[in-house]
Enzyme design. Structure first.
Site, PDB file in Angstrom:
ATOM      1  N   ARG A  69      50.015  33.797  27.899  1.00 46.84           N
ATOM      2  CA  ARG A  69      51.475  33.731  27.976  1.00 46.84           C
ATOM      3  C   ARG A  69      51.878  33.087  29.304  1.00 46.84           C
ATOM      4  O   ARG A  69      51.193  33.229  30.311  1.00 46.84           O
ATOM      5  CB  ARG A  69      52.089  35.127  27.889  1.00 46.84           C
ATOM      6  N   TYR A 197      49.347  28.679  21.917  1.00 51.86           N
ATOM      7  CA  TYR A 197      48.611  29.910  22.193  1.00 51.86           C
ATOM      8  C   TYR A 197      49.363  31.193  21.820  1.00 51.86           C
ATOM      9  O   TYR A 197      50.521  31.382  22.221  1.00 51.86           O
ATOM     10  CB  TYR A 197      48.234  30.005  23.694  1.00 51.86           C
ATOM     11  N   LYS A 206      55.626  39.010  20.515  1.00 49.50           N
ATOM     12  CA  LYS A 206      56.369  39.361  21.719  1.00 49.50           C
ATOM     13  C   LYS A 206      57.814  38.836  21.677  1.00 49.50           C
ATOM     14  O   LYS A 206      58.741  39.503  22.120  1.00 49.50           O
ATOM     15  CB  LYS A 206      55.635  38.856  22.969  1.00 49.50           C
ATOM     16  N   HIS A 226      56.451  48.109  24.085  1.00 48.89           N
ATOM     17  CA  HIS A 226      55.089  47.563  24.186  1.00 48.89           C
ATOM     18  C   HIS A 226      54.110  48.739  24.149  1.00 48.89           C
ATOM     19  O   HIS A 226      53.500  49.091  25.150  1.00 48.89           O
ATOM     20  CB  HIS A 226      54.974  46.781  25.503  1.00 48.89           C
ATOM     21  N   SER A 248      49.753  44.510  29.554  1.00 49.43           N
ATOM     22  CA  SER A 248      48.812  43.654  28.835  1.00 49.43           C
ATOM     23  C   SER A 248      47.396  43.802  29.393  1.00 49.43           C
ATOM     24  O   SER A 248      47.210  43.829  30.609  1.00 49.43           O
ATOM     25  CB  SER A 248      49.257  42.204  28.949  1.00 49.43           C
ATOM     26  N   CYS A 250      45.434  46.330  29.444  1.00 53.01           N
ATOM     27  CA  CYS A 250      45.205  47.581  30.185  1.00 53.01           C
ATOM     28  C   CYS A 250      44.799  48.732  29.278  1.00 53.01           C
ATOM     29  O   CYS A 250      44.903  49.900  29.649  1.00 53.01           O
ATOM     30  CB  CYS A 250      46.438  47.951  30.999  1.00 53.01           C
ATOM     31  N   ASP A 277      49.876  47.578  19.782  1.00 54.55           N
ATOM     32  CA  ASP A 277      50.588  46.739  20.762  1.00 54.55           C
ATOM     33  C   ASP A 277      52.110  46.961  20.789  1.00 54.55           C
ATOM     34  O   ASP A 277      52.700  46.889  21.850  1.00 54.55           O
ATOM     35  CB  ASP A 277      50.298  45.262  20.468  1.00 54.55           C
ATOM     36  N   ARG A 371      40.692  36.053  22.438  1.00 49.40           N
ATOM     37  CA  ARG A 371      41.223  37.101  21.551  1.00 49.40           C
ATOM     38  C   ARG A 371      40.663  36.989  20.141  1.00 49.40           C
ATOM     39  O   ARG A 371      40.167  35.939  19.728  1.00 49.40           O
ATOM     40  CB  ARG A 371      42.756  36.981  21.482  1.00 49.40           C
TER      41      ARG A 371
HETATM   42  P1  GTP Z   1      47.258  43.467  25.199  1.00 50.51           P
HETATM   43  O1  GTP Z   1      46.750  43.114  23.849  1.00 50.51           O
HETATM   44  O2  GTP Z   1      47.138  42.324  26.190  1.00 50.51           O
HETATM   45  O3  GTP Z   1      48.639  44.023  25.206  1.00 50.51           O
HETATM   46  O4  GTP Z   1      46.232  44.514  25.857  1.00 50.51           O
HETATM   47  P2  GTP Z   1      45.740  46.002  25.551  1.00 50.51           P
HETATM   48  O5  GTP Z   1      46.571  46.944  26.357  1.00 50.51           O
HETATM   49  O6  GTP Z   1      45.623  46.254  24.098  1.00 50.51           O
HETATM   50  O7  GTP Z   1      44.311  45.983  26.253  1.00 50.51           O
HETATM   51  P3  GTP Z   1      42.844  46.286  25.697  1.00 50.51           P
HETATM   52  O8  GTP Z   1      42.734  47.608  25.015  1.00 50.51           O
HETATM   53  O9  GTP Z   1      42.401  45.116  24.915  1.00 50.51           O
HETATM   54  O10 GTP Z   1      42.001  46.390  27.057  1.00 50.51           O
HETATM   55  C1  GTP Z   1      41.783  45.310  27.868  1.00 50.51           C
HETATM   56  C2  GTP Z   1      40.743  45.564  28.933  1.00 50.51           C
HETATM   57  O11 GTP Z   1      40.810  46.886  29.467  1.00 50.51           O
HETATM   58  C3  GTP Z   1      39.335  45.375  28.413  1.00 50.51           C
HETATM   59  O12 GTP Z   1      38.632  44.597  29.345  1.00 50.51           O
HETATM   60  C4  GTP Z   1      38.791  46.775  28.329  1.00 50.51           C
HETATM   61  O13 GTP Z   1      37.417  46.782  28.478  1.00 50.51           O
HETATM   62  C5  GTP Z   1      39.519  47.484  29.466  1.00 50.51           C
HETATM   63  N1  GTP Z   1      39.671  48.951  29.196  1.00 50.51           N
HETATM   64  C6  GTP Z   1      40.288  49.518  28.142  1.00 50.51           C
HETATM   65  N2  GTP Z   1      40.223  50.871  28.195  1.00 50.51           N
HETATM   66  C7  GTP Z   1      39.565  51.161  29.338  1.00 50.51           C
HETATM   67  C8  GTP Z   1      39.187  52.401  29.960  1.00 50.51           C
HETATM   68  O14 GTP Z   1      39.461  53.497  29.482  1.00 50.51           O
HETATM   69  N3  GTP Z   1      38.526  52.307  31.157  1.00 50.51           N
HETATM   70  C9  GTP Z   1      38.216  51.102  31.722  1.00 50.51           C
HETATM   71  N4  GTP Z   1      37.569  51.094  32.865  1.00 50.51           N
HETATM   72  N5  GTP Z   1      38.551  49.912  31.146  1.00 50.51           N
HETATM   73  C10 GTP Z   1      39.211  49.943  29.980  1.00 50.51           C
HETATM   74  C1  SPV Z   2      49.919  40.689  25.694  1.00 54.81           C
HETATM   75  O1  SPV Z   2      49.774  39.790  26.543  1.00 54.81           O
HETATM   76  O2  SPV Z   2      50.491  41.770  25.975  1.00 54.81           O
HETATM   77  C2  SPV Z   2      49.371  40.519  24.336  1.00 54.81           C
HETATM   78  C3  SPV Z   2      48.859  39.204  23.960  1.00 54.81           C
HETATM   79  O3  SPV Z   2      49.403  41.451  23.554  1.00 54.81           O
HETATM   80  S1  SPV Z   2      50.118  38.074  23.547  1.00 54.81           S
HETATM   81  O4  SPV Z   2      50.378  38.165  22.125  1.00 54.81           O
HETATM   82  O5  SPV Z   2      49.622  36.747  23.898  1.00 54.81           O
HETATM   83  O6  SPV Z   2      51.323  38.408  24.274  1.00 54.81           O
HETATM   84 MN    MN Z   3      50.482  43.225  24.423  1.00 54.98          MN
END
Ligand code: GTP
Ligand code: SPV
Ligand code: MN
Length: 588
Positions: A69, A197, A206, A226, A248, A250, A277, A371
């Protein structure tokens, strides 16, 4: 496909502007999807993967300058600048339309205009909303087909109504300097140019489900957030639903699909995924807050996803999935990314499209924001309520971010308004999900900083107002931090499946079954109240990440004060009061 006058009128305008060679309606049929996949493979836009190992799966690489983004080029085009607020970029709508139409004019020449009717939320749900996206990208069509409910049924539900969101996407030349993601909340209009993208171009996600929807929700007593949504089933079969907002990359996808530790699964505890999400939430007939996931798939972060960290996400990608910017393993025509396993392929192509040997290369093979787009129905722990038109009742709302220090593993807010305060002061280290520096702590209220479609001060007020609307049925509000580090930079909390131990405490607090210690920032569990059974963790380490350091928090309060100043008189008095009482408690 439809006789809806407002739809047909807009499409005529768009066709005249964009001058496509061909116009194709997306009808949601399997045959059409199959034909589009074949076409995308012919042109090289997608690569068909090993159909035995990964049936109906494809690989796509975006342009190297177009991998996340672009917050700096994302605009809220409200009539008045002040209505976009201090945290959004603003452009005058008249100027924006003119500029965007000039950029897009004639850009579909030699291309096809695809028209995608889609529903955010189960078709026909009173909580669902309808949009139309036009695009010149098959990749976008196929992603939208996974991420939303598309096709004729959507138009039938829409009927003659003018209540739908316009979305224009034009790839143009993928020119960074002319890339714009613009939102016109007062006109229900989204325009995205010069990107191909994810979050920039899948306009249902979003752009609509957060930026436009947050504005709609403000006016109609609902919330677009979110947030993931998950259900926690206890051994007696009771399911408690919670939603959680993390910035994002996290951990939303990971928490939404977690598998509890052995000691819990053997007793019969389970986690069910409703969404990973986005959550749309509204007060239900019984007075509780009900949430739906407006999406139909997962657009998840690939790196770090593996059979141990998130087996359910991995399983979700085994069929009908589009992978974007990961490694292409040429030996067996599959995919790979950092953190999938310890066996990177030697004969491979990296995300840039260059030959790559994972054993010898010092470059990453997959982009950190690579992704997968996977159908929700693939997920082994998908909730039986996933398609519910009514949604699920939310007992707790959890905020969280990536903080190496200061923020404890978990704490509970004192009440709703204090919880709104806790959400408003969220801060997190930036990630690769957006372009720009990674690892810098920034304020990201409710994980909505990049996604709020109007003045964030008014958004805080909306949260305060929702507390009034919900009264005693308002969910309890918590904050978590899985990312505390030791001096060597190692995570102090194991995270992932073990986060269930924290969820257990949260559910118990909702049911009045667990104690807590009162601190200046809220209620924190005693270390003994977090179950460490089966975990090789020193209770002193747990104690250290549950500690609230008033000195550090006083510094934090200064940062909050500075952040709050941005909002001027549109910061609700309630939050100002919350900050002063926090400071008072901290200095005691
Ligand atoms: P968006 O799709 O961008 O909104 O992200 P999301 O919040 O769904 O993030 P996602 O669950 O894909 O996690 C992204 C990163 O955080 C990855 O690199 C994971 O390995 C890391 N991660 C997730 N949960 C944990 C956790 O409990 N501990 C640690 N250390 N890392 C974590
Ligand atoms: C984020 O960045 O929080 C995502 C991926 O979930 S995107 O759809 O590119 O915003
Ligand atoms: Mn997101």
């Amino acid at each position: 496909m439809t006789n809806n006058k407002s739809v047909l009128k807009w499409l005529d305008e768009m066709q005249a502007l964009l001058t496509p060679d061909k116009v194709v309606w997306i009808d949601g049929s399997k045959e059409q999807v199959e034909a589009l996949r074949a076409e995308a493979c012919e042109t090289g836009e997608m690569i068909k993967l090993n159909q035995e190992k990964l049936p109906e799966c494809y690989l796509h690489r975006t342009a190297v300058n177009d991998v996340a983004r672009v917050e700096g080029r994302t605009f809220i085009c409200s009539k008045k600048e002040e209505d976009a607020g201090p945290t959004n970029n603003w452009m005058d709508p008249e100027k924006a339309y003119k500029m965007l139409f000039d950029i897009a004019r004639g850009s579909y020449k030699g291309r096809t205009m695809y028209i995608i009717p889609y529903s955010m939320g189960p078709v026909g749900s009173p909580l669902a909303q309808i949009g139309l996206e036009i695009t010149d990208s098959i990749y976008v069509v196929l992603n939208m087909d996974i991420m939303t409910r598309t096709g004729k049924a959507v138009l039938d539900t829409l009927g003659d109504s003018e209540d739908w969101i316009k979305g224009l996407h034009a790839r143009c030349d993928i020119d960074e300097e002319k890339r714009y993601i613009c939102h016109f909340p007062e006109d229900n209009y989204i325009i995205s140019v010069n990107s191909g993208y994810g979050g920039n171009v899948l306009l249902g996600k979003k752009c609509f489900a957060l930026r436009i929807a947050s504005y709609l929700g403000k006016q109609n007593e609902w919330m677009a957030e979110h947030m993931l949504i998950l259900g926690i089933e206890d051994p007696s079969g009771n399911v408690t639903y919670v939603s959680a907002a993390f910035p994002s990359a996290c951990g939303k996808t990971n928490l939404a699909m977690l598998i509890p530790p052995e000691g819990y699964t053997s007793k019969g505890y389970k986690v069910w995924t409703v969404g990973d999400d986005i959550a749309w939430m509204r007060k239900g007939e019984d007075g509780k807050l009900y949430a739906i996931n407006p999406e139909n798939g997962f657009f998840g972060v690939a790196p770090g996803t593996n059979a141990k960290s998130n087996p359910n996400a991995l399983a979700s990608t085994m069929q009908g999935t589009i992978f974007t910017n990961v490694v292409h393993n040429l030996d067996d025509n599959t995919v790979w990314w950092e953190g999938l396993d310890k066996n990177p392929p030697e004969n491979a192509v990296d995300w840039v499209g260059e030959p790559w040997n994972g054993k010898t290369s010092d470059k990453k093979g997959a982009h950190p924001n690579s992704r997968f787009t996977a159908p929700a129905k693939n997920c082994p722990c998908i909730s039986s309520e996933f398609d519910s038109t009514k949604g699920v009742p939310i007992s707790a709302i959890i905020f969280g971010g990536r903080r190496a220090q200061t923020t404890p593993l978990v704490y509970q807010s004192r009440d709703w308004n204090n919880g709104v305060f806790v959400g408003s002061i969220m801060a997190s280290e930036t990630t690769a999900a957006a372009t720009g520096a990674v690892g810098v702590v920034r304020r990201d209220p409710m994980a909505m900083l990049p996604f709020c479609g109007y003045h964030m001060g008014d958004y805080f007020k909306h949260w305060i107002d929702m507390g009034e609307v919900l009264g005693e049925n308002a969910p309890k509000i918590f904050n978590v931090n899985w990312f505390r580090l030791d001096d060597e930079g190692n995570f102090l909390w194991p995270g992932f499946g073990d986060n269930f131990r924290v969820l257990e405490w949260i559910v118990k607090r909702c049911n009045g079954e667990a104690d807590a210690n009162e601190t200046a920032i809220g209620y924190v569990p005693a270390a003994e109240d977090i179950n460490l059974e089966g975990l090789d963790m020193d209770i002193d380490v747990l104690k250290s990440i549950l500690e609230v350091d008033n000195e550090k928090w006083l510094k934090e309060a200064e940062g909050i004060e500075e952040f709050y100043e941005k909002f001027g008189d549109r910061l609700p008095q309630e939050l100002r009061d919350q900050l002063s009482s926090l400071k008072e408690r901290l200095s005691k």
